[in-house]
Design an enzyme around this catalytic site. Sequence first.
Site, PDB file in Angstrom:
ATOM      1  N   ARG A 191      -2.726   2.231  13.319  1.00 18.92           N
ATOM      2  CA  ARG A 191      -3.351   1.006  12.813  1.00 18.92           C
ATOM      3  C   ARG A 191      -3.116  -0.164  13.761  1.00 18.92           C
ATOM      4  O   ARG A 191      -3.990  -1.009  13.948  1.00 18.92           O
ATOM      5  CB  ARG A 191      -2.822   0.686  11.408  1.00 18.92           C
ATOM      6  CG  ARG A 191      -3.280   1.691  10.344  1.00 18.92           C
ATOM      7  CD  ARG A 191      -2.543   1.488   9.041  1.00 18.92           C
ATOM      8  NE  ARG A 191      -2.988   2.434   8.017  1.00 18.92           N
ATOM      9  CZ  ARG A 191      -2.240   2.856   6.996  1.00 18.92           C
ATOM     10  NH1 ARG A 191      -0.997   2.396   6.871  1.00 18.92           N
ATOM     11  NH2 ARG A 191      -2.719   3.717   6.121  1.00 18.92           N
ATOM     12  N   ASP A 248       2.070  12.344   5.970  1.00 21.15           N
ATOM     13  CA  ASP A 248       3.476  12.123   6.315  1.00 21.15           C
ATOM     14  C   ASP A 248       4.209  13.410   6.649  1.00 21.15           C
ATOM     15  O   ASP A 248       5.402  13.375   6.974  1.00 21.15           O
ATOM     16  CB  ASP A 248       4.204  11.439   5.151  1.00 21.15           C
ATOM     17  CG  ASP A 248       3.699  10.032   4.883  1.00 21.15           C
ATOM     18  OD1 ASP A 248       3.105   9.442   5.807  1.00 21.15           O
ATOM     19  OD2 ASP A 248       3.895   9.537   3.762  1.00 21.15           O
ATOM     20  N   ARG A 294       7.896  -2.676   7.140  1.00 14.09           N
ATOM     21  CA  ARG A 294       8.335  -1.553   6.327  1.00 14.09           C
ATOM     22  C   ARG A 294       8.251  -1.957   4.870  1.00 14.09           C
ATOM     23  O   ARG A 294       7.993  -3.097   4.525  1.00 14.09           O
ATOM     24  CB  ARG A 294       9.779  -1.175   6.655  1.00 14.09           C
ATOM     25  CG  ARG A 294       9.993  -0.443   7.961  1.00 14.09           C
ATOM     26  CD  ARG A 294       9.449   0.969   7.934  1.00 14.09           C
ATOM     27  NE  ARG A 294       9.822   1.706   6.745  1.00 14.09           N
ATOM     28  CZ  ARG A 294      10.989   2.328   6.558  1.00 14.09           C
ATOM     29  NH1 ARG A 294      11.918   2.277   7.483  1.00 14.09           N
ATOM     30  NH2 ARG A 294      11.223   2.980   5.451  1.00 14.09           N
ATOM     31  N   ARG A 308       4.971  -4.842   0.496  1.00 15.29           N
ATOM     32  CA  ARG A 308       4.023  -5.278   1.527  1.00 15.29           C
ATOM     33  C   ARG A 308       3.009  -6.283   0.977  1.00 15.29           C
ATOM     34  O   ARG A 308       2.711  -7.292   1.608  1.00 15.29           O
ATOM     35  CB  ARG A 308       3.321  -4.057   2.124  1.00 15.29           C
ATOM     36  CG  ARG A 308       4.279  -3.120   2.828  1.00 15.29           C
ATOM     37  CD  ARG A 308       3.578  -1.961   3.497  1.00 15.29           C
ATOM     38  NE  ARG A 308       4.554  -1.017   4.032  1.00 15.29           N
ATOM     39  CZ  ARG A 308       4.355  -0.235   5.077  1.00 15.29           C
ATOM     40  NH1 ARG A 308       3.205  -0.283   5.723  1.00 15.29           N
ATOM     41  NH2 ARG A 308       5.285   0.606   5.490  1.00 15.29           N
TER      42      ARG A 308
END
Length: 317
Positions: free
Chosen positions: A128, A80, A145, A151
């Site tokens: 992805r 990140d 998100r 998720r």
Amino acid sequence: MSVIRVGTRSSALALAQTTTIANRIAASSGAEVEIVPIVTHGDTSTDSLSSLGGTGVFASALREALLNDECDLVVHSLKDLPTDVYPGLVIGATPKRADARDALCARNAWTLETLPEGAKVGTGSPRRMAQLREIRPDLTVVDIRGNIDTRLGRLVEGDLDAVVLAAAGLGRLGRLDGACTELLEISDWPTAPGQGALAIEVREGKLDRVLASALAAINHATTEAVTTAERLVLARLEAGCAAPIGATAVIDTGLFFLTATVYSPDGTRKITSSHAATPESHSVRDLLDAAHDIAERVATDLLAGGAAEFAPLKVNK
């Protein structure tokens, strides 16, 4: 240094991985360590990562807190962290890498091969998304998100059939065995540069002796070298952390290998380059020299092969 302040995002995953680092720093230094949670714009916004400017949105608030002396170091997920130099800051240590693979988490124990036609698969990563569209163009890819629990919760709710997450993150939260239905092998499914590794960022300049010694104790030279090679490809292409690029470097039997793949966003095209080098020794300096060498060769190949023509790359000429 009487107290070492460690800055981190306030998500469960960030706190889990930062706590591990804080404990290691405390053990190495003998100093008291304080964790300083910091809320980032990426944590509060519900917009997609690509619209926010990529995953670097999570790093900016941490970096500003470090520059403002609100903490003495910050812990990032290396995948990140933008590759551009951030004035006043440097990476002080790269601990040993965890599993760099992606994990498919699906209802009914489905794998990528057995997911039914039209199944809804969620991810916020353009890489992805491109890989899913390449391997299973019949799937419905959904831009999502949220943290890991959010998720995974969408599988329980039933509006998604699967999500793709980093195995390292699931492992750090103790969720890998219970949630993962398939680990996607690097050879077929390369992951983000630096995935699975952490980066400890500090202010540039002379470090406090106690902190410097603690960082040296937890730095892992091989991880530093291979993630440097992966991120140098990313930097050479000026692609940004959210671009559809996978890169994997390993050191095996004295050879330093690097493979990188650039995908078109729709998954219909890709270009791959692989190179190897033989470091003169296993010293950090020689390993980093080899990392720069093979990263330049791989990036040059990707550009010569036309990667910039079908992926949204800003090429550094």
